[in-house]
Scaffold this motif. Sequence first.
Motif, PDB file in Angstrom:
ATOM      1  N   GLY A 169     -11.858   1.210  -5.105  1.00  0.00           N
ATOM      2  CA  GLY A 169     -11.152   0.900  -6.336  1.00  0.00           C
ATOM      3  C   GLY A 169     -12.132   0.984  -7.474  1.00  0.00           C
ATOM      4  O   GLY A 169     -13.253   1.490  -7.303  1.00  0.00           O
ATOM      5  N   SER A 197      -6.893  -0.624  -7.579  1.00  0.00           N
ATOM      6  CA  SER A 197      -7.243  -0.201  -6.219  1.00  0.00           C
ATOM      7  C   SER A 197      -6.775   1.227  -5.980  1.00  0.00           C
ATOM      8  O   SER A 197      -5.656   1.583  -6.368  1.00  0.00           O
ATOM      9  N   ALA A 249      -3.557  -3.602 -10.518  1.00  0.00           N
ATOM     10  CA  ALA A 249      -3.218  -3.112  -9.173  1.00  0.00           C
ATOM     11  C   ALA A 249      -1.786  -2.597  -9.081  1.00  0.00           C
ATOM     12  O   ALA A 249      -1.530  -1.562  -8.474  1.00  0.00           O
ATOM     13  N   THR A 296       0.856  -1.193   0.000  1.00  0.00           N
ATOM     14  CA  THR A 296       0.000   0.000   0.000  1.00  0.00           C
ATOM     15  C   THR A 296       0.885   1.234   0.000  1.00  0.00           C
ATOM     16  O   THR A 296       1.975   1.227   0.567  1.00  0.00           O
ATOM     17  N   HIS A 298     -14.708  -2.093  -4.011  1.00  0.00           N
ATOM     18  CA  HIS A 298     -13.866  -1.956  -2.811  1.00  0.00           C
ATOM     19  C   HIS A 298     -12.379  -1.980  -3.168  1.00  0.00           C
ATOM     20  O   HIS A 298     -11.537  -1.677  -2.340  1.00  0.00           O
ATOM     21  N   GLY A 299     -12.055  -2.427  -4.365  1.00  0.00           N
ATOM     22  CA  GLY A 299     -10.645  -2.517  -4.751  1.00  0.00           C
ATOM     23  C   GLY A 299     -10.482  -3.580  -5.822  1.00  0.00           C
ATOM     24  O   GLY A 299     -11.465  -4.101  -6.361  1.00  0.00           O
ATOM     25  N   THR A 300      -9.246  -3.887  -6.135  1.00  0.00           N
ATOM     26  CA  THR A 300      -8.960  -4.824  -7.222  1.00  0.00           C
ATOM     27  C   THR A 300      -9.606  -6.188  -6.988  1.00  0.00           C
ATOM     28  O   THR A 300     -10.225  -6.763  -7.886  1.00  0.00           O
ATOM     29  N   THR A 310      -7.807   3.362   1.280  1.00  0.00           N
ATOM     30  CA  THR A 310      -8.114   1.936   1.209  1.00  0.00           C
ATOM     31  C   THR A 310      -9.622   1.772   1.056  1.00  0.00           C
ATOM     32  O   THR A 310     -10.398   2.695   1.320  1.00  0.00           O
TER      33      THR A 310
END
Lengths: 398, 148
Positions: free
Chosen positions: A224, A213, A192, A22, A82-84, A221
């Motif tokens: 994404g 993301s 990502a 991250t 929410h992200g990758t 965090t």
Amino acid sequence: MREQFPFFKAHPNLVYLDTAATSQKPQALLDSLQNYYINDNANVHRGLYKLAYDTTEAYESVRQQVADFLHAQSAEEIIFTHGTTDSLNLVASAFGPHAVPTGGRIVVSGAEHHSNFIPWQQLAKRQQATFVVTPVHSDGTVDVPALLAAITPGTNLVAIAQVTNVAGDTLPVAKIVKKAHDMGAFVVVDGAQAVAHMSVDVQALGADFYAFSGHKIYGPTGIGALYGRADLLAKMPPIQFGGEMISEVRDQGSTWADGPIKYEAGTPHIAGVIGMGAALHWFQENVDAAALQVEHELANQLRTALRAIPDLTVYGNDDSLATVSFNLTGIHPHDVATFLDEQQIAIRAGHHCAQPLMARLGIPATVRASFGIYNNQDDVTKLVEAVQAARRYFHGID
Amino acid sequence: MALTKLDQMYRAVILDEAQHPRHHGVLADFDHEITVRNPSCGDVLHLQISEKDGRVNDVAFSGNGCTISQASASLMTDQILDKTPAEIEQMVETFSDLIIKGDVPDADRLGDAAVLKGVHQFPARIKCATLAWKAAAQVLTEKGKTDD
């Protein structure tokens, strides 16, 4: 650059080399989150008052911003997730059964992160499809000719990282997409590890789906995006149901909203979207090709210095962008990580959620140093000295 | 360089134990067998135990892991020899406490394995130290059930 990241004021002596896990956050992002919660907090797509309208506008403008960032045709092709991992699971669950018929064929590279591996492995099981995992080179990079050769007639879907998360190699996505499309297969790209280190153009790549993301590109965090080609999204059913994503709900049936909000059931991560927009804006204003080149050169300096240390294996090659994996013979990566941690150097040690790759390399884990836009020469020097010290310490030298 | 904390964990005896582990390998005959993993780091430990007259009379481990997990497995296998499953269960509890707290009144029952107490200063490494011990407790109470 570094002074724009308050984290480094809080940790003035820390050498942070774990950006692939991250990234740290610029002040511009923190300001935008604070401003959102103090001044702009309202739910989107609902309220009729001005504040709610303005927040909806801001939220939707990030969709356009992400579309521009990825060079998508339109904002309608961008779904907030929410992200990758969430993005890839959404494609596998919603589009997977459409793309891969019973008895079909799915191809992934042997260097995929678990999040671009397990969803396809499980889809293959559900569809009783053949699941092909292609070979890697001994340095952990993807064997591209072997991957291309595996994309045979009858292949339905190919899932690949644009940049791998252990060796850091960049795959020739456009070439892979061309072969896949020639064979009638769809291509899903895990971006990502790419977006923070190179310019991405999903249309030039020809990718059918592209995931990334926010937190790996200096954003928050939990947020994404998924790019999906408009004509494919039109065929993709929603998999989560609730508020926001409907057109009409009756007792015995419902119809869905048009466009990406069909996949964004419930109150979305509004602050995350706003924050990701701020981070992308900051990135585009502050990080140019020259800055990314410096980052790449730092990674190459590290590789060169590590190669000079006896009993040390470096994975990846000088084309690998910002990620450097390595192992000291006879010293477990976790021991190296603890040793480095004691010297205030944060790196990652482990299988990096790439167990199929570790199995192919015949190793349990690697040490991985990864660079961000705030790293400098001093970080490289300190890491190299500490790795040399770790080698002496664990081998009982001097 | 302030390596005192490190030196407390990586005592010479621990480095040596990991490099020259005791009871490393496989048994031809055994009563209990288990494979355990530390999914966050990929460590794998395969443990076999043979019992006679209610006591452990032979033990072997294989797999891979860091210095701490290998040294801990080596020390554990040596300490559980001739012990009953009930005694071993108590030892595992004591060991777990020792690794978390750094000191316990009954550390003596762990013999040489108490040397691992320096791990308590490295919370991220506690699981490395306890993997083999928890495997022993699990396999002796669950009669050879594996997680595979």
